[in-house]
Motif scaffolding. Structure first.
Motif, PDB file in Angstrom:
ATOM      1  N   SER A 184       0.536  -1.551  -0.032  1.00  0.00           N
ATOM      2  CA  SER A 184      -0.213  -0.334   0.229  1.00  0.00           C
ATOM      3  C   SER A 184       0.882   1.286  -0.312  1.00  0.00           C
ATOM      4  N   ALA A 185       1.483   1.097  -0.764  1.00  0.00           N
ATOM      5  CA  ALA A 185       2.980   2.422  -0.076  1.00  0.00           C
ATOM      6  C   ALA A 185       2.712   3.294  -1.372  1.00  0.00           C
ATOM      7  N   TRP A 186       2.038   2.893  -2.118  1.00  0.00           N
ATOM      8  CA  TRP A 186       1.699   3.613  -3.700  1.00  0.00           C
ATOM      9  C   TRP A 186       0.571   5.107  -2.806  1.00  0.00           C
ATOM     10  N   LEU A 187      -0.122   4.901  -2.111  1.00  0.00           N
ATOM     11  CA  LEU A 187      -0.540   6.345  -0.741  1.00  0.00           C
ATOM     12  C   LEU A 187       0.286   7.346  -1.066  1.00  0.00           C
ATOM     13  N   GLY A 188       1.703   6.516  -0.559  1.00  0.00           N
ATOM     14  CA  GLY A 188       2.234   8.192  -0.716  1.00  0.00           C
ATOM     15  C   GLY A 188       2.595   9.112  -1.716  1.00  0.00           C
ATOM     16  N   LEU A 189       2.075   8.843  -2.986  1.00  0.00           N
ATOM     17  CA  LEU A 189       1.602   9.181  -3.810  1.00  0.00           C
ATOM     18  C   LEU A 189       1.105  10.453  -4.057  1.00  0.00           C
ATOM     19  N   LEU A 190      -0.129  10.423  -2.873  1.00  0.00           N
ATOM     20  CA  LEU A 190      -1.601  11.261  -2.964  1.00  0.00           C
ATOM     21  C   LEU A 190      -1.353  11.899  -1.986  1.00  0.00           C
ATOM     22  N   SER A 191      -0.015  12.245  -1.085  1.00  0.00           N
ATOM     23  CA  SER A 191       0.761  13.109  -0.264  1.00  0.00           C
ATOM     24  C   SER A 191       1.346  14.394  -0.603  1.00  0.00           C
ATOM     25  N   THR A 192       1.337  15.040   0.431  1.00  0.00           N
ATOM     26  CA  THR A 192       2.081  16.520  -0.760  1.00  0.00           C
ATOM     27  C   THR A 192       2.628  17.041   0.656  1.00  0.00           C
ATOM     28  N   PRO A 193       4.589  16.291   0.774  1.00  0.00           N
ATOM     29  CA  PRO A 193       5.059  15.834  -0.830  1.00  0.00           C
ATOM     30  C   PRO A 193       4.969  14.498  -0.435  1.00  0.00           C
TER      31      PRO A 193
END
Length: 298
Positions: free
Chosen positions: A254-263
């Protein structure tokens, strides 16, 4: 003189013992394997369901009563909240609900059924008798299985983006963990999510492919890969395992959720890619090692 006679025998002019004109690379063409797999019912059903699922989700949202605002909390609640905001968010939600199980099953189906099904039908030995070198047979089947797995992922995301945009319009990507992401950048982040999911699913592909070589039962290879993935997911929830959880193949799924954060948070994504590629390489290596030494009788 005997050496000259041996060299002049048909099929041994080059000293290899192969028949004249035989080229290992010309056996089992990639295009032929693509066509064979495309004609199979399981391929058609799997790809068809990838197109159908976004439609089912879209219809489900049309029956939303609006009386229950509790979606369970966490990332799921936030993604449900924004799912109908626009096409990008609808696509993101579709990927979220599919990543943990549906895509695992589809990839296991394509990669676990490819060799075991040939063995169960009794056609594997005839392919090797053409003769197709064992390493080439495995390589062709693996590449085709991975290609269809990637196609399934693209069909799911592409259909969700198309119908989501037609129904909900075009707009910025939204989530509860970051400010609104402009639509152009949102598309790039969705592509990044697709790429990461594809890398993570290589573990399933490698495990299913290894089991497909080990067993003659296609259902056992597919089911075994899915069950082991679920087992890893369960173990990953046991915090008492401590640092051992970091070595589970599902720990960074589920590490792809990090692509939704800023930064954007990429540390776990990098670790997840390294872990997935390492596991997949080991599984594929074992598959090739086992098959090149296996006594094929079916």
């Amino acid at each position: 003189m005997a050496g000259v006679e041996q060299a002049e025998r048909p099929g041994s002019a080059d000293g290899s013992g192969a028949a004249p004109g035989y080229r290992p690379r010309a056996t089992l063409p990639m295009a032929a394997e693509f066509r064979r797999q495309a004609s199979r019912r399981r391929t058609q059903l799997a790809l068809g369901f990838m197109v159908l699922l976004p439609l089912i989700i879209l219809i489900a949202f049309q029956f939303e009563s609006g009386g229950d605002d509790d979606n369970g909390g966490g990332e799921f609640a936030s993604l449900v909240e924004f799912a109908t905001a626009n096409g990008l968010n609808f696509t993101l939600f579709t990927l979220f609900v599919s990543a943990s199980f549906l895509l695992v099953v589809v990839v296991a189906l394509f990669c676990g059924d490819t060799v075991a099904s040939e063995a169960s039908w009794g056609s594997l030995r005839y392919l090797l008798a053409i003769p197709v070198p064992r390493s080439r047979l495995l390589a062709v089947k693996l590449v085709v299985a991975l290609a269809y797995s990637a196609l399934a992922l693209l069909l799911l995301a592409g259909t969700a983006l198309l119908i989501g945009t037609l129904r909900y319009g075009w707009g910025p990507l939204q989530s509860a963990v970051a400010a609104e992401i402009p639509a152009g950048e949102g598309v790039l982040r969705l592509l990044g999510i697709l790429g990461y999911l594809a890398v993570v699913l290589l573990v399933v592909a490698g495990l299913a492919f290894l089991l497909s070589v080990v067993t003659d039962a296609a259902l056992g290879a597919v089911g075994g890969a899915v069950l082991l993935w679920i087992l890893s997911s369960i173990l990953d929830q046991i915090t008492a395992l401590g640092v051992l959880r970091d070595f589970l193949p599902t720990h960074y799924s589920s590490a792809w959720l990090g692509l939704l954060s800023t930064p954007v948070q990429t540390d776990d994504i990098v670790r997840g890619c390294i872990s997935a590629i390492s596991y997949a390489t080991i599984f594929w290596g074992l598959a090739f090692w086992r098959f090149t030494r296996k006594d094929v009788v079916s």
